[in-house]
Write a protein that holds these residues in place. Sequence first.
Motif, short mmCIF file in Angstrom:
data_model
loop_
_atom_site.label_atom_id
_atom_site.label_comp_id
_atom_site.label_asym_id
_atom_site.label_seq_id
_atom_site.Cartn_x
_atom_site.Cartn_y
_atom_site.Cartn_z
N VAL A 1 44.06 39.68 46.53
CA VAL A 1 42.89 39.64 47.40
C VAL A 1 41.73 39.00 46.65
O VAL A 1 41.05 38.11 47.17
CB VAL A 1 42.50 41.05 47.86
CG1 VAL A 1 41.18 41.02 48.63
CG2 VAL A 1 43.62 41.66 48.72
N SER A 2 41.52 39.45 45.43
CA SER A 2 40.43 38.91 44.63
C SER A 2 40.72 39.17 43.16
O SER A 2 41.36 40.17 42.81
CB SER A 2 39.10 39.58 45.01
OG SER A 2 38.03 39.00 44.30
N ILE A 3 40.26 38.28 42.30
CA ILE A 3 40.41 38.47 40.86
C ILE A 3 39.04 38.71 40.27
O ILE A 3 38.12 37.90 40.48
CB ILE A 3 41.09 37.28 40.20
CG1 ILE A 3 42.46 37.03 40.83
CG2 ILE A 3 41.24 37.52 38.71
CD1 ILE A 3 43.21 35.84 40.26
N PHE A 4 38.90 39.76 39.53
CA PHE A 4 37.62 40.11 38.93
C PHE A 4 37.56 39.51 37.53
O PHE A 4 37.70 38.30 37.38
CB PHE A 4 37.44 41.62 38.98
CG PHE A 4 37.46 42.13 40.39
CD1 PHE A 4 38.64 42.61 40.97
CD2 PHE A 4 36.31 42.08 41.18
CE1 PHE A 4 38.66 43.04 42.29
CE2 PHE A 4 36.34 42.51 42.50
CZ PHE A 4 37.51 42.99 43.06
N ALA A 5 37.39 40.30 36.50
CA ALA A 5 37.31 39.75 35.16
C ALA A 5 38.64 39.12 34.76
O ALA A 5 39.71 39.63 35.09
CB ALA A 5 36.92 40.82 34.16
N GLY B 1 31.31 28.74 19.82
CA GLY B 1 30.97 27.37 19.49
C GLY B 1 32.17 26.44 19.43
O GLY B 1 32.00 25.22 19.38
N ARG B 2 33.38 27.01 19.44
CA ARG B 2 34.59 26.18 19.38
C ARG B 2 35.43 26.30 20.65
O ARG B 2 36.06 25.33 21.07
CB ARG B 2 35.44 26.59 18.18
CG ARG B 2 34.76 26.45 16.85
CD ARG B 2 35.73 26.69 15.68
NE ARG B 2 36.28 28.04 15.69
CZ ARG B 2 37.58 28.30 15.74
NH1 ARG B 2 38.46 27.33 15.82
NH2 ARG B 2 38.01 29.57 15.71
N PHE B 3 35.45 27.49 21.24
CA PHE B 3 36.27 27.73 22.44
C PHE B 3 35.36 27.89 23.66
O PHE B 3 34.25 28.41 23.55
CB PHE B 3 37.09 29.01 22.28
CG PHE B 3 38.20 28.95 21.26
CD1 PHE B 3 38.33 27.89 20.38
CD2 PHE B 3 39.12 29.97 21.20
CE1 PHE B 3 39.35 27.85 19.44
CE2 PHE B 3 40.15 29.97 20.27
CZ PHE B 3 40.26 28.89 19.39
N THR B 4 35.87 27.46 24.81
CA THR B 4 35.15 27.62 26.06
C THR B 4 36.10 28.15 27.13
O THR B 4 37.15 27.55 27.38
CB THR B 4 34.55 26.29 26.53
OG1 THR B 4 33.68 25.77 25.52
CG2 THR B 4 33.75 26.50 27.82
N ILE B 5 35.72 29.26 27.73
CA ILE B 5 36.51 29.82 28.83
C ILE B 5 35.87 29.41 30.15
O ILE B 5 34.64 29.35 30.27
CB ILE B 5 36.61 31.36 28.72
CG1 ILE B 5 37.61 31.91 29.74
CG2 ILE B 5 35.25 32.02 28.86
CD1 ILE B 5 37.94 33.40 29.54
N SER B 6 36.70 29.11 31.13
CA SER B 6 36.22 28.76 32.46
C SER B 6 37.25 29.23 33.49
O SER B 6 38.37 29.60 33.12
CB SER B 6 35.98 27.26 32.58
OG SER B 6 37.19 26.54 32.37
N ARG B 7 36.87 29.21 34.75
CA ARG B 7 37.79 29.65 35.79
C ARG B 7 37.55 28.87 37.07
O ARG B 7 36.45 28.34 37.30
CB ARG B 7 37.66 31.15 36.05
CG ARG B 7 36.32 31.60 36.56
CD ARG B 7 36.21 33.12 36.58
NE ARG B 7 37.03 33.74 37.63
CZ ARG B 7 37.24 35.04 37.74
NH1 ARG B 7 36.68 35.89 36.87
NH2 ARG B 7 37.98 35.53 38.72
N ASP B 8 38.57 28.85 37.90
CA ASP B 8 38.50 28.24 39.22
C ASP B 8 38.93 29.32 40.20
O ASP B 8 40.13 29.61 40.33
CB ASP B 8 39.42 27.02 39.29
CG ASP B 8 39.31 26.28 40.61
OD1 ASP B 8 38.99 26.92 41.64
OD2 ASP B 8 39.56 25.06 40.63
N ASN B 9 37.98 29.95 40.84
CA ASN B 9 38.29 31.08 41.72
C ASN B 9 39.13 30.66 42.93
O ASN B 9 39.95 31.42 43.42
CB ASN B 9 37.01 31.76 42.18
CG ASN B 9 36.31 32.49 41.05
OD1 ASN B 9 36.95 32.94 40.10
ND2 ASN B 9 34.99 32.59 41.13
N ALA B 10 38.92 29.44 43.40
CA ALA B 10 39.68 28.97 44.56
C ALA B 10 41.17 28.82 44.24
O ALA B 10 42.02 28.98 45.11
CB ALA B 10 39.11 27.65 45.05
#
Length: 121
Positions: free
Chosen positions: A29-33, A65-74
Amino acid sequence: QVQLEESGGGLVQPGGSLRLSCAASGSIVSIFAMGWYRQAPGKQRELVASITRGTSTNYADSVKGRFTISRDNAKNMVYLQMNSLKPEDTAVYYCNADVGRVGVRTPLNYWGQGTQVIVSS
C-alpha cells in the motif's frame, strides 16, 4: 507478501563508484522509511543510510559525503550511489523497508537478500 530485491553490487577498485538499487514488490500500500545496511565479515550489520518517505536522509559518519541515498516512491525503489569507495566499504549490502500492506494494520519491516560489494585493487 512483500519482496525486496537488491542489484548493482560487484567488484570495484578503490576510488571507484557503484550504484545499488532495491526494488520492492508485492501487496504494497505504501512504503515508509527505507534504508541500506551492510555487514562485513566478522562484523555486525550496521546502518549505512536511511530515507523517509518525505526524503529526509540520515547517513553513517563513515559514508557521509561519499554515499547518497535516494528513492522513487512511484516505482517503490531505493538507491544508494556510492562514490570514492574504500576497501573498508567491502560488505554485503542489504535493503530494508517499512511497508504498509493490504489488509495489515501496521507497517511491517522487510529485508532483501543482500548484494556483495568488494572494493579491491
